[in-house]
Design a protein around this motif. Structure first.
Motif, mmCIF file in Angstrom:
data_model
loop_
_atom_site.group_PDB
_atom_site.id
_atom_site.type_symbol
_atom_site.label_atom_id
_atom_site.label_comp_id
_atom_site.label_asym_id
_atom_site.label_seq_id
_atom_site.Cartn_x
_atom_site.Cartn_y
_atom_site.Cartn_z
ATOM 1 N N ARG A 81 -3.194 9.613 -0.813
ATOM 2 C CA ARG A 81 -2.380 10.831 -0.839
ATOM 3 C C ARG A 81 -2.712 11.642 0.410
ATOM 4 N N VAL A 82 -1.716 11.844 1.244
ATOM 5 C CA VAL A 82 -1.910 12.496 2.543
ATOM 6 C C VAL A 82 -1.938 14.006 2.347
ATOM 7 N N ALA A 105 0.869 -1.176 0.000
ATOM 8 C CA ALA A 105 0.000 0.000 0.000
ATOM 9 C C ALA A 105 0.906 1.227 0.000
ATOM 10 N N ILE A 106 0.426 2.336 -0.555
ATOM 11 C CA ILE A 106 1.256 3.531 -0.711
ATOM 12 C C ILE A 106 0.614 4.710 -0.012
ATOM 13 N N PHE A 157 2.746 -4.476 3.523
ATOM 14 C CA PHE A 157 3.516 -3.364 4.081
ATOM 15 C C PHE A 157 3.034 -2.071 3.454
ATOM 16 N N ILE A 158 3.409 -0.960 4.075
ATOM 17 C CA ILE A 158 3.075 0.371 3.567
ATOM 18 C C ILE A 158 4.362 1.065 3.135
ATOM 19 N N PHE A 159 4.356 1.576 1.904
ATOM 20 C CA PHE A 159 5.431 2.448 1.457
ATOM 21 C C PHE A 159 5.040 3.872 1.831
ATOM 22 N N VAL A 186 7.477 10.514 -6.490
ATOM 23 C CA VAL A 186 7.977 9.445 -5.629
ATOM 24 C C VAL A 186 7.127 8.188 -5.806
ATOM 25 N N MET A 187 5.810 8.373 -5.838
ATOM 26 C CA MET A 187 4.917 7.226 -6.003
ATOM 27 C C MET A 187 5.144 6.555 -7.354
#
Length: 603
Positions: free
Chosen positions: A412-413, A380-381, A459-461, A392-393
């Motif tokens: 997207r944060v 997950a990103i 995992f989270i990138f 980056v993504m």
């Protein structure tokens, strides 16, 4: 005397007849020969033949001719009509070899290796040299495509004595390319055969630092291995190193901004660069002279290069400003070899331009590499909104998916107040809560149901600032996802020395420059004693300045030996085909507010 001679002649004739009786043509079967007919004529002859073996050989010949003419699809169709198992071992080897070549044409190395595992291959050494070379070559190509580098080198070394002329030269260079691409820990020769010699040569070259040391190592190896093929004919990249070593670097132009918004960045790079220069002097080396130029006052690149040439400059390090790097990248050629300290948007610049920077994309690809090495497959990103986050993504996604990984969620944060909702959406927690409410309404009472998250995220990138990461990790814990590993870029680490800042990021893994992870490095200790800010986040720029100095005399070396690396302060440095320096970084994780170095993995 005549009687003895007649007896000797009779014995030779008997031996010759015995050899013919057991020759491949009789015991292993005839191999297809270069036909005089067209594909259509061969297929027509096969259809008219009343001899099944002859018909099969004609079709095999037609399939091979189609492959040689570049029609792999037609070749595969014809080969399918050949009853391979009914053939003798010789034609079976031929058919298996062709099947492997066709599999490689479809980019299927494992299928090629399966084709070459046919039992008939045990007779390969009894077949003509031409067939041994053809089968051995496709075997080497399949092994290389399958990532079995050392095995591919072995296969090429095996066929080397059978080759002549141009084919021998190409195979020779291919052996070196394969051996040179092996990591150092695999270059441990256990024998004195040709393979052991190739490995000891590669180890000698990689273990040496400067061009001069590499040249000395090559000369020493050749003296110890005078009959080795690589000593008789030095591989082309090593010949180029010899030329480079004979052209020492005498003067460098350091082109950095001294005024304006990038002045502080330029200052850190300059101080790191000069620290490496003084260290070289202290070590007794004869480093090049450094001439300083101010890029913030630059009005014309042409004027700058004219002045630099008049000053005797042999290499330019800089500029830093992206618009200037873009201008250089667009030119057909440059008057002086240049190591720009930023990257242009285009893929390929002039032959004299090299590019080096602290690209976030490098770190995204490093996360992809590390997660793969740790055996993970589904990501997950989480990245910030905006152009930087998109870049980056994109870098992570391209590398991750190209190597077989999958991406199952993306967020997207942006605003902190939305963070909890975004993480809940990513892990589908609201759907879980909805199912619980539905169940309550169905049974007509309270149901004790803890929300459950989706289980396919391994995992989270994460690419985020320290402030964002401090909010994200606790929110993951709150949203029942605290056990999901987080792999982050260096941006989560401020290097401020404030342990409280990292208490909420327990377990987060991140890549970082060796400079900031090794406080005991002698050069770092010297630099931070004079410039304390080099121990904080600005340390990455100091590290880049150090590495720019160390790269300067070795650009040609990295170009000549594409698989070689320089262990720098900003990472392990290599070079792409379009002359961009790229970094691989070591890893650490937060443990109770402390930064703990993680063991390295196979690169």
């Amino acid at each position: 005397m005549i009687a003895c001679l007649r007896l000797f002649t009779a014995l030779c004739l008997a031996a010759l007849l015995a050899a013919c009786a057991s020759s491949p043509s009789s015991s292993l079967g005839e191999l297809p020969r270069t036909p005089d007919a067209s594909i259509e004529q061969l297929l027509q002859q096969a259809a008219q033949s009343k001899d099944p073996e002859k018909a099969a050989l004609l079709r095999l010949n037609a399939a091979d001719l189609a492959y040689r003419q570049g029609n792999a699809g037609q070749s595969a169709q014809i080969l399918q009509q050949v009853p391979v198992e009914q053939l003798k071992p010789g034609p079976q080897v031929f058919a298996s070899t062709l099947a492997a070549e066709l599999a490689l044409a479809r980019n299927q190395p494992k299928a090629a290796l399966t084709a070459l595992s046919h039992p008939s291959l045990q007779h390969l050494a009894q077949l003509p040299v031409e067939q041994q070379v053809r089968t051995g070559t496709v075997h080497a190509r399949a092994l290389e495509a399958d990532g079995q580098t050392l095995a591919a080198a072995r296969a090429r070394i095996f066929i080397a004595p059978m080759l002549e002329g141009e084919a021998a030269g190409k195979n020779h260079e291919a052996i070196w390319t394969l051996i040179a691409s092996l990591p150092t820990d695999q270059l441990q020769p256990t024998s004195t055969d040709d393979l052991g010699g190739w490995m000891s040569l590669a180890l000698a070259v990689k273990s040496a630092g400067t061009l001069e040391q590499q040249q000395a190592a090559i000369d020493n190896w050749r003296a110890q291995n005078p009959k080795h093929p690589a000593a008789i004919q030095l591989p082309l990249p090593l010949s180029k190193l010899k030329e480079l070593a004979s052209q020492p670097l005498g003067k460098i132009a350091l082109l950095l901004p001294q005024e304006g918004p990038l002045a502080s960045v330029g200052k850190a790079l300059r101080e790191g660069f000069m620290a490496a220069h003084y260290q070289a002097q202290q070590a007794g080396q004869q480093p090049p002279a450094i001439e300083f130029y101010d890029s913030s006052r630059l009005t014309s690149l042409d004027d700058f290069y004219r002045k630099a040439q008049a000053d005797g400059v042999q290499l330019v390090v800089g500029p830093l400003e992206k618009p200037l790097v873009k201008q250089l990248s667009a030119r057909p050629q440059l008057p002086i070899t240049t190591l720009a300290l930023n990257y242009s948007e285009g893929e390929q610049g002039p032959a004299q331009l090299y590019q080096f920077g602290l690209a976030a994309e490098d770190e995204a690809r490093e996360v992809s590499r590390r997660a793969r090495a740790d055996g993970l497959h589904r990501a997950a990103i989480m990245v910030p909104k905006g152009e930087w986050g998109d870049r980056v993504m994109r870098a992570f996604s391209q590398d991750w998916q190209a190597n077989g990984g999958s991406i199952v969620a993306t967020e997207r944060v942006d605003q902190p107040v939305q963070l909890a909702q975004q993480i809940a959406d990513m892990f589908q927690l609201r759907q879980s809560e909805g199912r619980a409410k539905s169940l309550q309404s169905t049974v007509g009472g309270q149901v004790a149901a803890q929300p459950s998250r989706r289980q396919d995220i391994e995992f989270i990138f994460l690419a985020a600032t320290p402030q964002q990461a401090q909010q994200i990790k606790p929110t993951l814990n709150f949203q029942y996802a605290g056990d999901v590993p987080v792999y982050a870029t260096s941006h989560v680490f401020s290097a401020s020395g404030d342990q409280n800042q990292y208490n909420d990021m327990n377990g987060v893994r991140f890549c970082e420059t060796p400079w900031l992870l090794d406080a005991n490095d002698p050069l770092r200790r010297q630099v931070t004693a004079q410039w304390p800010q080099a121990g904080g986040s600005l340390g990455r720029l100091y590290a880049m300045g150090v590495d720019a100095y160390r790269l300067a005399p070795r650009l040609g070396q990295l170009k000549a030996l594409p698989e070689s690396r320089i262990e720098g302060q900003s990472g392990s440095l290599g070079m792409t085909q379009n002359q961009r320096v790229v970094r691989q970084l070591p890893w650490a994780q937060f443990v109770n507010g402390q930064v703990q170095r993680l063991p390295d993995t196979q690169r």
